[in-house]
Design a protein around this motif. Structure first.
Motif, mmCIF file in Angstrom:
data_model
loop_
_atom_site.group_PDB
_atom_site.id
_atom_site.type_symbol
_atom_site.label_atom_id
_atom_site.label_comp_id
_atom_site.label_asym_id
_atom_site.label_seq_id
_atom_site.Cartn_x
_atom_site.Cartn_y
_atom_site.Cartn_z
ATOM 1 N N PHE A 121 0.762 -1.313 -0.056
ATOM 2 C CA PHE A 121 -0.027 0.014 0.018
ATOM 3 C C PHE A 121 0.862 1.220 -0.034
ATOM 4 O O PHE A 121 0.753 2.296 -0.638
ATOM 5 C CB PHE A 121 -1.027 -0.017 1.318
ATOM 6 N N MET A 122 2.031 1.091 0.742
ATOM 7 C CA MET A 122 2.777 2.530 0.964
ATOM 8 C C MET A 122 3.721 2.652 -0.153
ATOM 9 O O MET A 122 4.001 3.832 -0.588
ATOM 10 C CB MET A 122 3.706 2.260 1.904
ATOM 11 N N THR A 123 3.649 1.720 -1.287
ATOM 12 C CA THR A 123 4.585 1.954 -2.525
ATOM 13 C C THR A 123 3.499 2.043 -3.654
ATOM 14 O O THR A 123 4.128 2.269 -4.749
ATOM 15 C CB THR A 123 5.341 0.787 -2.834
ATOM 16 N N LEU A 124 2.234 2.105 -3.561
ATOM 17 C CA LEU A 124 1.323 2.259 -4.718
ATOM 18 C C LEU A 124 1.447 3.693 -5.019
ATOM 19 O O LEU A 124 1.514 4.730 -4.314
ATOM 20 C CB LEU A 124 -0.033 2.152 -4.213
ATOM 21 N N PRO A 125 1.463 4.113 -6.453
ATOM 22 C CA PRO A 125 1.642 5.278 -6.752
ATOM 23 C C PRO A 125 0.421 5.929 -6.640
ATOM 24 O O PRO A 125 -0.812 5.379 -7.188
ATOM 25 C CB PRO A 125 2.110 5.147 -8.305
ATOM 26 N N VAL A 126 0.392 7.307 -6.249
ATOM 27 C CA VAL A 126 -0.985 7.922 -5.667
ATOM 28 C C VAL A 126 -0.861 9.347 -6.280
ATOM 29 O O VAL A 126 0.217 9.970 -5.867
ATOM 30 C CB VAL A 126 -0.958 8.050 -4.255
ATOM 31 N N LEU A 127 -1.736 9.883 -7.192
ATOM 32 C CA LEU A 127 -1.599 11.244 -7.547
ATOM 33 C C LEU A 127 -2.649 11.990 -6.859
ATOM 34 O O LEU A 127 -4.020 11.900 -7.124
ATOM 35 C CB LEU A 127 -1.789 11.371 -9.173
ATOM 36 N N GLN A 128 -2.362 13.069 -5.793
ATOM 37 C CA GLN A 128 -3.311 13.708 -5.157
ATOM 38 C C GLN A 128 -2.962 15.156 -5.393
ATOM 39 O O GLN A 128 -1.644 15.445 -5.429
ATOM 40 C CB GLN A 128 -3.046 13.319 -3.686
ATOM 41 N N ALA A 129 -4.107 15.767 -5.608
ATOM 42 C CA ALA A 129 -3.771 17.238 -5.520
ATOM 43 C C ALA A 129 -3.588 17.882 -4.509
ATOM 44 O O ALA A 129 -3.887 17.516 -3.439
ATOM 45 C CB ALA A 129 -5.384 17.684 -6.089
ATOM 46 N N GLN A 130 -2.534 18.794 -4.442
ATOM 47 C CA GLN A 130 -2.039 19.729 -3.338
ATOM 48 C C GLN A 130 -3.204 20.725 -2.968
ATOM 49 O O GLN A 130 -3.577 21.581 -3.951
ATOM 50 C CB GLN A 130 -0.819 20.116 -3.557
ATOM 51 N N GLU A 131 -3.860 20.691 -1.857
ATOM 52 C CA GLU A 131 -4.707 21.647 -1.429
ATOM 53 C C GLU A 131 -4.531 22.490 -0.313
ATOM 54 O O GLU A 131 -3.650 21.831 0.636
ATOM 55 C CB GLU A 131 -5.987 21.017 -1.243
ATOM 56 N N LEU A 132 -4.587 23.878 -0.225
ATOM 57 C CA LEU A 132 -4.156 24.774 0.886
ATOM 58 C C LEU A 132 -5.484 25.138 1.484
ATOM 59 O O LEU A 132 -6.455 25.311 1.101
ATOM 60 C CB LEU A 132 -3.387 26.093 0.420
ATOM 61 N N SER A 133 -5.555 25.268 2.882
ATOM 62 C CA SER A 133 -6.767 25.694 3.563
ATOM 63 C C SER A 133 -6.427 26.471 4.872
ATOM 64 O O SER A 133 -5.089 26.082 5.456
ATOM 65 C CB SER A 133 -7.515 24.301 4.054
ATOM 66 N N VAL A 134 -7.031 27.315 5.334
ATOM 67 C CA VAL A 134 -6.908 28.021 6.616
ATOM 68 C C VAL A 134 -7.959 27.606 7.655
ATOM 69 O O VAL A 134 -9.262 27.649 7.201
ATOM 70 C CB VAL A 134 -6.732 29.359 6.175
ATOM 71 N N GLN A 135 -7.508 27.288 8.832
ATOM 72 C CA GLN A 135 -8.586 27.192 9.764
ATOM 73 C C GLN A 135 -8.178 27.999 10.989
ATOM 74 O O GLN A 135 -7.094 28.298 11.410
ATOM 75 C CB GLN A 135 -8.358 25.658 10.513
ATOM 76 N N LEU A 136 -9.356 28.613 11.350
ATOM 77 C CA LEU A 136 -9.338 29.852 12.426
ATOM 78 C C LEU A 136 -9.779 28.880 13.846
ATOM 79 O O LEU A 136 -10.618 28.069 13.736
ATOM 80 C CB LEU A 136 -10.352 31.027 12.364
ATOM 81 N N GLY A 137 -9.144 29.599 14.869
ATOM 82 C CA GLY A 137 -9.542 29.261 16.291
ATOM 83 C C GLY A 137 -10.847 29.560 16.564
ATOM 84 O O GLY A 137 -11.621 29.998 15.684
ATOM 85 N N LYS A 138 -11.428 29.508 17.991
ATOM 86 C CA LYS A 138 -12.608 29.578 18.422
ATOM 87 C C LYS A 138 -12.909 30.841 18.426
ATOM 88 O O LYS A 138 -11.938 31.818 18.635
ATOM 89 C CB LYS A 138 -12.676 29.154 19.636
#
Length: 482
Positions: free
Chosen positions: A15-32
């Motif tokens: 599983f760890m050696t399977l080629p995976v193409l994932q899109a890079q996504e940026l996100s921002v999370q704010l606190g309480k």
């Protein structure tokens, strides 16, 4: 059992050696939206399927103080699909109760922009911590928790072997003489207290308002990156981190004073008995201070040009495009002053005044180099000249420059050593004839300089009077005839 473990390990590796193409996504999370005075507000930036290599400064929030940045990473394997993420967390410490606003902001992460809407944040009184009640946690000690689930890790302060200092390479200088000041943090090799820089650029901009002397010309060395270099102080080895360095040139006889200034560092408290999975240190802050530094300034020795000379160690590099030239023909001469000192303040040379050679105002260029704790460079004057009279000329009679050498403590003069040979006929008469002003000036030598009374022209006056009388008679005749 062993066979099952082997199969599970094999599947995991597949599983760890399977080629995976994932899109890079940026996100921002704010606190309480609401935090207590004893809690932290956070802004978290997360990058999916990639690593964060660079990011811009997080926004400032009124009512809060920035208290360090941390990072975390996570890898998941779900149905054979591998995904990972890395997060950067900026922590904010509440300062006073009230409602404050986090404005809209943008961050640069790995060269890409991610934006977030702001929001109001309410700071309330300290929050009471709830303790868990129930059965005893058998792994509590392993993770640094007691039976109630509260942290039992005790952190202690380790005495640092480090200091902050502003040092100068000279304690006394002549007015106009340069010296180098270095503002740096020193950490001994024997130091065991974890230390880290905290918003060095922002702190420095405020410090320099108090640190820079007003009675000096400054040449900033523009340190862009803080890096360590080994130095030896009284037989002890330190790593020096230069924060600011500049050369200063006193403009008057007032002492140059560098006041004591503070600089805040992150200093971690160390776990007294670290657990296997618990934290081994706790972030804290410590302010270091420099000691006041004074550089004495002394006057230059008496000299007619005392208030107009440059101070430094200089040499002359000169060049002429031809050593033999005919009258009426132009030549180029370069007078280049180079060395160590305040190159920018070198006074311009006076244009030589002579009828034998027409010398025109020079083209001026300068080059200033700052490095190794020194300010060096050059200032070049490029002259054009046209000789009018044949003969041999020593250019030292026309080109020289006086300066004060602080190392020797004497005035010195840079003189030209170029000898110019001029051939051909004199161009003085040619110059005069080319500017002939006419026959009026040609008769000046023939006229005397004795004052004479102007001659009266009586004939012209009689004729004028007769004409006037005739006109009056004619006018009267016409009047009476009508």
């Amino acid at each position: 059992m062993r066979k099952s473990s082997h199969i599970l390990s094999t599947l995991l590796m597949v599983f760890m050696t399977l080629p995976v193409l994932q899109a890079q996504e940026l996100s921002v999370q704010l606190g309480k939206d609401e935090v207590g005075l004893n809690e932290l507000f956070t802004i978290t930036v997360t990058l999916q399927n990639g690593s964060i290599k660079s990011y811009s400064d997080f926004p400032d929030i009124e009512g809060f103080a920035k208290r360090g940045v941390s990072s975390s990473s996570k890898t998941n394997i779900v149905n054979g699909q591998i995904s990972s993420s890395q997060s950067i967390i900026q922590r904010y410490l509440p300062l006073e109760e009230g409602t404050y606003t986090l404005p809209d902001f943008s961050l640069e992460v790995n060269g890409k922009t991610v934006s977030s809407k702001g929001k109001p944040i309410k700071i309330g009184p300290p929050v009471q911590r709830n303790t868990r009640r129930g059965r005893r946690d058998p792994f509590g000690n392993l993770f640094g928790r007691d039976e109630r689930g509260a942290s039992t890790t005790e952190f202690v302060d380790v005495k640092e072997d480090a200091f902050l200092a502003l040092v100068t390479d000279k304690d006394e200088v002549y007015v106009g003489e340069g010296f180098t000041a270095t503002f740096a943090f020193y950490v001994a090799d024997a130091n065991r207290a974890p230390l880290q820089f905290y918003e060095a650029g922002k702190q420095l901009s405020n410090i320099l308002k108090d640190l820079k002397p007003e009675n000096c010309w400054e040449e900033n060395f523009n340190i862009e990156n803080i890096y360590g270099e080994k130095v030896n102080i009284n037989g002890k080895t330190y790593t020096r981190y230069k924060i600011y360095q500049a050369a200063f040139f006193p403009l008057n006889l007032e002492p140059v004073v560098f006041p004591s200034v503070p600089f805040e560092m992150i200093k971690y408290r160390v776990a007294k008995s670290p657990s296997f999975f618990g934290r081994d240190r706790q972030e804290d802050f410590k302010t270091f201070n420099t000691t006041e530094k004074v550089v004495k300034v002394k006057a230059l020795p008496p000299h007619p040009l005392k208030d107009a000379v440059a101070v430094g160690e200089f040499e002359l590099d000169e060049k002429v495009d031809k050593n033999t030239v005919a009258t009426g023909e132009s030549f180029e001469y370069n007078f280049n002053i180079y060395g160590e000192g305040n190159i920018s303040s070198i006074p311009d040379l006076k244009i030589p005044s002579t009828k034998d050679i027409d010398i025109y105002p020079p083209n001026i260029s300068q080059d200033v180099n700052k490095g190794g704790g020194r300010v060096t460079g050059s200032k070049k004057y490029s002259y054009y000249g046209i000789p009018n009279e044949p003969g041999s000329y020593d250019l030292e009679d026309y080109f020289s420059w006086v300066y004060f050498d602080p190392k020797k403590g004497v005035y010195d003069t840079l003189r030209s050593e170029v000898k110019l040979t001029v051939t051909g006929e004199s161009k003085k008469n040619v110059s005069i004839s080319s500017s002939d002003l006419g026959s009026f000036y040609d008769n000046i030598d023939l006229a005397g300089n004795k004052l004479q009374k102007l001659k009266e022209d009586n004939a012209a006056q009689i004729i004028a009077n007769i004409l006037i009388i005739a006109m009056l008679v004619a006018a009267g005749f016409m009047f009476f005839k009508k």
